[in-house]
Design an enzyme around this catalytic site. Sequence first.
Site, PDB file in Angstrom:
ATOM      1  N   GLU A  13      18.939  21.107  -9.002  1.00 38.72           N
ATOM      2  CA  GLU A  13      19.837  19.969  -8.741  1.00 38.72           C
ATOM      3  C   GLU A  13      19.009  18.711  -8.445  1.00 38.72           C
ATOM      4  OE1 GLU A  13      22.770  20.647  -5.645  1.00 38.72           O
ATOM      5  OE2 GLU A  13      23.015  18.484  -5.363  1.00 38.72           O
ATOM      6  N   ASN A  14      17.964  18.857  -7.646  1.00 36.80           N
ATOM      7  CA  ASN A  14      17.156  17.690  -7.275  1.00 36.80           C
ATOM      8  C   ASN A  14      16.481  17.073  -8.497  1.00 36.80           C
ATOM      9  OD1 ASN A  14      18.023  18.190  -4.720  1.00 36.80           O
ATOM     10  ND2 ASN A  14      16.122  19.147  -4.011  1.00 36.80           N
ATOM     11  N   LYS A  40      12.289  19.150   0.133  1.00 35.57           N
ATOM     12  CA  LYS A  40      11.962  20.579   0.289  1.00 35.57           C
ATOM     13  C   LYS A  40      13.174  21.386  -0.116  1.00 35.57           C
ATOM     14  CE  LYS A  40      12.383  24.430   3.054  1.00 35.57           C
ATOM     15  NZ  LYS A  40      13.615  25.010   3.620  1.00 35.57           N
ATOM     16  N   PRO A  73      13.807  13.195   2.452  1.00 39.25           N
ATOM     17  CA  PRO A  73      14.613  12.325   1.578  1.00 39.25           C
ATOM     18  C   PRO A  73      16.087  12.671   1.597  1.00 39.25           C
ATOM     19  CG  PRO A  73      13.421  13.961   0.291  1.00 39.25           C
ATOM     20  CD  PRO A  73      12.892  14.064   1.691  1.00 39.25           C
ATOM     21  N   LEU A  74      16.403  13.923   1.976  1.00 39.66           N
ATOM     22  CA  LEU A  74      17.810  14.339   2.026  1.00 39.66           C
ATOM     23  C   LEU A  74      18.296  14.427   3.469  1.00 39.66           C
ATOM     24  CD1 LEU A  74      17.607  17.052  -0.770  1.00 39.66           C
ATOM     25  CD2 LEU A  74      18.595  14.751  -0.938  1.00 39.66           C
ATOM     26  N   GLN A 107       2.717   8.545   4.026  1.00 44.62           N
ATOM     27  CA  GLN A 107       3.899   9.410   3.961  1.00 44.62           C
ATOM     28  C   GLN A 107       4.745   9.157   5.201  1.00 44.62           C
ATOM     29  OE1 GLN A 107       4.686  14.009   4.452  1.00 44.62           O
ATOM     30  NE2 GLN A 107       3.507  13.691   2.588  1.00 44.62           N
ATOM     31  N   HIS A 148      -2.045  13.395   9.531  1.00 48.90           N
ATOM     32  CA  HIS A 148      -0.618  13.706   9.758  1.00 48.90           C
ATOM     33  C   HIS A 148       0.085  12.639  10.610  1.00 48.90           C
ATOM     34  CE1 HIS A 148       2.149  17.424   9.489  1.00 48.90           C
ATOM     35  NE2 HIS A 148       2.881  16.349   9.545  1.00 48.90           N
ATOM     36  N   TYR A 178       2.085  23.390   9.254  1.00 51.10           N
ATOM     37  CA  TYR A 178       3.267  24.134   8.820  1.00 51.10           C
ATOM     38  C   TYR A 178       3.010  25.642   8.882  1.00 51.10           C
ATOM     39  CZ  TYR A 178       4.660  19.551   6.871  1.00 51.10           C
ATOM     40  OH  TYR A 178       4.973  18.215   6.681  1.00 51.10           O
TER      41      TYR A 178
HETATM   42  P1  NAP Z   1      14.582  17.317   3.334  1.00 53.13           P
HETATM   43  O1  NAP Z   1      13.723  17.510   2.136  1.00 53.13           O
HETATM   44  O2  NAP Z   1      15.310  16.060   3.510  1.00 53.13           O
HETATM   45  O3  NAP Z   1      15.668  18.494   3.423  1.00 53.13           O
HETATM   46  C1  NAP Z   1      15.368  19.836   3.242  1.00 53.13           C
HETATM   47  C2  NAP Z   1      16.657  20.633   3.428  1.00 53.13           C
HETATM   48  O4  NAP Z   1      17.593  20.209   2.440  1.00 53.13           O
HETATM   49  C3  NAP Z   1      16.486  22.118   3.247  1.00 53.13           C
HETATM   50  O5  NAP Z   1      17.320  22.730   4.201  1.00 53.13           O
HETATM   51  C4  NAP Z   1      16.993  22.395   1.836  1.00 53.13           C
HETATM   52  O6  NAP Z   1      17.591  23.665   1.717  1.00 53.13           O
HETATM   53  C5  NAP Z   1      18.071  21.324   1.715  1.00 53.13           C
HETATM   54  N1  NAP Z   1      18.250  20.908   0.331  1.00 53.13           N
HETATM   55  C6  NAP Z   1      17.310  20.539  -0.579  1.00 53.13           C
HETATM   56  N2  NAP Z   1      17.880  20.204  -1.751  1.00 53.13           N
HETATM   57  C7  NAP Z   1      19.209  20.352  -1.580  1.00 53.13           C
HETATM   58  C8  NAP Z   1      20.312  20.183  -2.439  1.00 53.13           C
HETATM   59  N3  NAP Z   1      20.147  19.761  -3.683  1.00 53.13           N
HETATM   60  N4  NAP Z   1      21.569  20.454  -1.945  1.00 53.13           N
HETATM   61  C9  NAP Z   1      21.728  20.896  -0.684  1.00 53.13           C
HETATM   62  N5  NAP Z   1      20.716  21.082   0.191  1.00 53.13           N
HETATM   63  C10 NAP Z   1      19.453  20.811  -0.264  1.00 53.13           C
HETATM   64  O7  NAP Z   1      13.742  17.545   4.696  1.00 53.13           O
HETATM   65  P2  NAP Z   1      12.266  17.996   5.043  1.00 53.13           P
HETATM   66  O8  NAP Z   1      11.946  19.351   4.534  1.00 53.13           O
HETATM   67  O9  NAP Z   1      12.105  17.798   6.500  1.00 53.13           O
HETATM   68  O10 NAP Z   1      11.345  16.897   4.302  1.00 53.13           O
HETATM   69  C11 NAP Z   1      10.751  17.110   3.025  1.00 53.13           C
HETATM   70  C12 NAP Z   1       9.268  17.393   3.144  1.00 53.13           C
HETATM   71  O11 NAP Z   1       8.590  16.267   3.702  1.00 53.13           O
HETATM   72  C13 NAP Z   1       8.898  18.531   4.109  1.00 53.13           C
HETATM   73  O12 NAP Z   1       9.169  19.802   3.589  1.00 53.13           O
HETATM   74  C14 NAP Z   1       7.440  18.228   4.348  1.00 53.13           C
HETATM   75  O13 NAP Z   1       6.655  18.682   3.256  1.00 53.13           O
HETATM   76  C15 NAP Z   1       7.459  16.702   4.429  1.00 53.13           C
HETATM   77  N6  NAP Z   1       7.554  16.190   5.826  1.00 53.13           N
HETATM   78  C16 NAP Z   1       6.505  15.497   6.340  1.00 53.13           C
HETATM   79  C17 NAP Z   1       6.547  15.052   7.650  1.00 53.13           C
HETATM   80  C18 NAP Z   1       5.380  14.278   8.217  1.00 53.13           C
HETATM   81  O14 NAP Z   1       5.318  14.085   9.440  1.00 53.13           O
HETATM   82  N7  NAP Z   1       4.470  13.834   7.382  1.00 53.13           N
HETATM   83  C19 NAP Z   1       7.671  15.297   8.465  1.00 53.13           C
HETATM   84  C20 NAP Z   1       8.741  15.994   7.910  1.00 53.13           C
HETATM   85  C21 NAP Z   1       8.677  16.417   6.590  1.00 53.13           C
HETATM   86  P3  NAP Z   1      16.868  24.976   1.087  1.00 53.13           P
HETATM   87  O15 NAP Z   1      15.442  24.960   1.532  1.00 53.13           O
HETATM   88  O16 NAP Z   1      17.677  26.097   1.626  1.00 53.13           O
HETATM   89  O17 NAP Z   1      16.967  24.896  -0.418  1.00 53.13           O
END
Ligand code: NAP
Length: 288
Positions: A258-259, A249, A205-206, A168, A116, A57
């Site tokens: 909110e989360n 995230k 998750p979102l 994960q 990873h 990252y």
């Molecule tokens: P996510 O958590 O599903 O979505 C993040 C997005 O949702 C951001 O744009 C965030 O906006 C927005 N968000 C969060 N809470 C919200 C709410 N209550 N209302 C409206 N929008 C909201 O996606 P992700 O970041 O891809 O996944 C989560 C974490 O999983 C990553 O950050 C990473 O640490 C991990 N991950 C791991 C892998 C892997 O290969 N192991 C791959 C992908 C992700 P703002 O940031 O603007 O608040």
Amino acid sequence: MEFKELTDGVKIPVLGIGTWKMGGGLSADTTHDKECMFAIKIAVRLEMTHIDTAELYGNGHAEELVGEAIQEFEREQLFIATKVKQENLRYDDLISAAKRSLKRLRTGYIDLYLIHGPNPYTPIEETMKAMDYLVENKLTRFIGVSNFSGEQIKEAKKHAENKIVANQIEYNLLTRNRGQFTNSMESKIIPYCQKNGIIVIAYRPLAKGELAKPGIKLLDELTEKYGKTQAQIALNWLISKPNIVTIPKAVRIEHIKENLGAIGWRLSEEDMRRLDYDFPVNDAFYNL
Ligand code: NAP
């Protein structure tokens, strides 16, 4: 906060904080450093003490931000997970990568070190030996994997002295059996992990925000019924399942707060089933 057992009496919060896109994408971007560090601190203060990051990252910059943000907290309060890149899975490379992560994280140990993703070109035996080295030398407390199938975990387990405590994977209401890097999450991987005492850390998750807005009829209906938002319903559905925790995230503080409203209550069994079976699953979501 609510907790689930990771292993042998060690508990982790059901909600942590993800850091992908904090500090850049695949390369470092320092433009939003202050907001990102502030978000991590707020999340920890709100007891989302599981911080998920990776050397990938921001090309290491996300780890640097985590390292800076955590300085004001007691180390024992935190559960820091980071990941080794798929290209660093040779024995020496993995150990060096972990040491570089520790330096950026400004800590003496990692709580959970994850592979990873699988790398078919590196023998898993060599990788697991290096993971064992990290535990034996107290550079990490626990080891785990990410984006692994049940078969790949089985193979990795054969070569590890230490328990693989977590997998994960991508998992959310929209992405059930076909993610970007895994498939059969719901039909195979999660049941395998649940049967074998491996915690599932659901990432995205979102669905990168898709599940945190109106527009999906069933989700919108449940927001009315429970007086909760779409994001809260989507996260509650995940953490209501056995052996699953998650790491949304969010940089915006209102999103973090909110989360957090996803915990402390439960969807009814009937509504869990409706979300399980009647939700408009989009197995092509990985294209988004
Ligand atoms: P996510 O958590 O599903 O979505 C993040 C997005 O949702 C951001 O744009 C965030 O906006 C927005 N968000 C969060 N809470 C919200 C709410 N209550 N209302 C409206 N929008 C909201 O996606 P992700 O970041 O891809 O996944 C989560 C974490 O999983 C990553 O950050 C990473 O640490 C991990 N991950 C791991 C892998 C892997 O290969 N192991 C791959 C992908 C992700 P703002 O940031 O603007 O608040």
